[in-house]
Scaffold this motif. Structure first.
Motif, PDB file in Angstrom:
ATOM      1  N   UNK A 109       0.828  -1.204   0.000  1.00 45.25           N
ATOM      2  CA  UNK A 109       0.000   0.000   0.000  1.00 45.25           C
ATOM      3  C   UNK A 109       0.861   1.252   0.000  1.00 45.25           C
ATOM      4  N   UNK A 110       0.415   2.268  -0.729  1.00 46.15           N
ATOM      5  CA  UNK A 110       1.085   3.561  -0.711  1.00 46.15           C
ATOM      6  C   UNK A 110       0.075   4.653  -0.382  1.00 46.15           C
ATOM      7  N   UNK A 111       0.548   5.647   0.363  1.00 42.59           N
ATOM      8  CA  UNK A 111      -0.243   6.828   0.714  1.00 42.59           C
ATOM      9  C   UNK A 111       0.598   8.038   0.332  1.00 42.59           C
ATOM     10  N   UNK A 112       0.105   8.883  -0.590  1.00 39.21           N
ATOM     11  CA  UNK A 112       0.882  10.013  -1.098  1.00 39.21           C
ATOM     12  C   UNK A 112       0.141  11.321  -0.893  1.00 39.21           C
ATOM     13  N   UNK A 113       0.854  12.310  -0.378  1.00 42.22           N
ATOM     14  CA  UNK A 113       0.259  13.618  -0.163  1.00 42.22           C
ATOM     15  C   UNK A 113       1.276  14.600   0.376  1.00 42.22           C
ATOM     16  N   UNK A 114       0.816  15.767   0.765  1.00 40.63           N
ATOM     17  CA  UNK A 114       1.713  16.838   1.193  1.00 40.63           C
ATOM     18  C   UNK A 114       2.328  16.588   2.565  1.00 40.63           C
ATOM     19  N   UNK A 115       1.675  15.777   3.393  1.00 40.46           N
ATOM     20  CA  UNK A 115       2.148  15.576   4.762  1.00 40.46           C
ATOM     21  C   UNK A 115       2.874  14.260   4.968  1.00 40.46           C
ATOM     22  N   UNK A 116       3.553  14.165   6.101  1.00 38.71           N
ATOM     23  CA  UNK A 116       4.212  12.936   6.502  1.00 38.71           C
ATOM     24  C   UNK A 116       3.193  12.018   7.158  1.00 38.71           C
ATOM     25  N   UNK A 117       3.167  10.769   6.748  1.00 42.03           N
ATOM     26  CA  UNK A 117       2.294   9.763   7.344  1.00 42.03           C
ATOM     27  C   UNK A 117       3.010   9.150   8.542  1.00 42.03           C
ATOM     28  N   UNK A 118       2.379   9.231   9.705  1.00 42.42           N
ATOM     29  CA  UNK A 118       2.948   8.655  10.918  1.00 42.42           C
ATOM     30  C   UNK A 118       2.111   7.462  11.344  1.00 42.42           C
ATOM     31  N   UNK A 119       2.670   6.251  11.259  1.00 36.52           N
ATOM     32  CA  UNK A 119       1.922   5.063  11.674  1.00 36.52           C
ATOM     33  C   UNK A 119       1.962   4.891  13.181  1.00 36.52           C
ATOM     34  N   UNK A 120       1.129   3.993  13.662  1.00 35.97           N
ATOM     35  CA  UNK A 120       1.198   3.663  15.075  1.00 35.97           C
ATOM     36  C   UNK A 120      -0.107   3.794  15.818  1.00 35.97           C
ATOM     37  N   UNK A 121      -1.111   4.479  15.243  1.00 33.34           N
ATOM     38  CA  UNK A 121      -2.413   4.545  15.880  1.00 33.34           C
ATOM     39  C   UNK A 121      -3.053   3.168  15.812  1.00 33.34           C
ATOM     40  N   UNK A 122      -3.484   2.653  16.954  1.00 34.19           N
ATOM     41  CA  UNK A 122      -3.984   1.292  17.013  1.00 34.19           C
ATOM     42  C   UNK A 122      -5.507   1.278  17.052  1.00 34.19           C
ATOM     43  N   UNK A 123      -6.099   0.437  16.219  1.00 35.91           N
ATOM     44  CA  UNK A 123      -7.550   0.299  16.214  1.00 35.91           C
ATOM     45  C   UNK A 123      -7.997  -0.498  17.425  1.00 35.91           C
ATOM     46  N   UNK A 124      -9.000  -0.012  18.120  1.00 33.31           N
ATOM     47  CA  UNK A 124      -9.564  -0.742  19.251  1.00 33.31           C
ATOM     48  C   UNK A 124     -10.510  -1.810  18.727  1.00 33.31           C
ATOM     49  N   UNK A 125     -10.204  -3.057  19.042  1.00 28.87           N
ATOM     50  CA  UNK A 125     -11.004  -4.179  18.550  1.00 28.87           C
ATOM     51  C   UNK A 125     -11.545  -4.954  19.738  1.00 28.87           C
ATOM     52  N   UNK A 126     -12.827  -5.284  19.750  1.00 31.57           N
ATOM     53  CA  UNK A 126     -13.390  -6.027  20.872  1.00 31.57           C
ATOM     54  C   UNK A 126     -12.696  -7.365  21.078  1.00 31.57           C
ATOM     55  N   UNK A 127     -12.762  -7.861  22.318  1.00 36.69           N
ATOM     56  CA  UNK A 127     -12.261  -9.190  22.621  1.00 36.69           C
ATOM     57  C   UNK A 127     -12.925 -10.208  21.700  1.00 36.69           C
ATOM     58  N   UNK A 128     -12.235 -11.311  21.369  1.00 37.43           N
ATOM     59  CA  UNK A 128     -12.841 -12.323  20.499  1.00 37.43           C
ATOM     60  C   UNK A 128     -14.205 -12.800  20.978  1.00 37.43           C
TER      61      UNK A 128
END
Length: 202
Positions: A152-171
């Motif tokens: 995957x690529x994300x292109x734009x004027x800003x810097x992409x900072x990864x690390x935000x974690x999605x909250x997922x319910x317990x199984x």
């Protein structure tokens, strides 16, 4: 109760330079491109949204499709170009603020199956992003049998900072909520991130 769930990432890189538009809405000429790779093989499953052109999706499909979720923020406002190239019939969805696989249309901004329309292993779109907002790019398949590896690529004027974690319910919570769809037991996979940053001048 919620747990953190990260996407399966093999590697990531950032490049600076001129990029070509893959959509009528192009990012800034001097764009920053963030690239990462991952897989949906043996991933968690959800009822993915149905593509709704450039509008937010409002309907879902009735089958369990494996997915990978990538959380990020951007440093500058712009129209960002997203492209996913895979070895399977891929499908991408972008969410803002949060991503809940139990309600796959909630907070969804845009979704795409094929871009261009004639290629079922490339998915993508262009949409406006703003700093200070958490975004989640979900890579999944067109149907339950569509799984594999992607870049995957994300292109734009800003810097992409990864690390935000999605909250997922317990199984257990997921199974209870999705019983009507006849889902089996979810598998939970550990993620690993190997990140490298490169600078390219075009």
């Amino acid at each position: 109760m919620f747990k953190n769930n990260t996407s399966t990432l093999v590697g990531a890189s950032i490049s600076w330079g001129l990029v070509a538009a893959i959509s009528p809405l192009a990012p800034s000429a001097q764009a920053i491109t963030f690239t990462y790779t991952g897989t949906t093989v043996d991933g968690l499953v959800f009822n993915r949204p149905v593509e709704n052109s450039s509008s937010p999706p409002t309907a879902i499909v009735g089958e369990a499709v494996p997915y990978s979720s990538f959380g990020f923020t951007v440093s500058a406002p712009d129209s960002y170009v997203f492209q996913s190239i895979a070895n399977f019939d891929n499908f991408t969805v972008l969410y803002q603020n949060s991503f809940n696989p139990i309600d796959s249309v909630f907070n969804a901004i845009i979704a795409n199956d094929d871009n261009p329309l004639t290629t079922n292993t490339i998915s993508g779109f262009t949409t406006a992003l703003n700093p200070g907002t958490n975004y989640f790019l979900v890579t999944t398949g067109f149907e339950s049998s569509s799984t594999g590896n992607f870049t995957n690529t994300i292109s734009g004027a800003g810097i992409v900072t990864p690390g935000t974690i999605a909250a997922v319910p317990e199984p257990a919570t997921i199974l209870g909520s999705l019983a009507a769809f006849g889902y089996g037991v979810y598998s939970r996979r550990k993620s690993k991130i190997a990140r490298s940053v490169t600078k390219k001048i075009f």
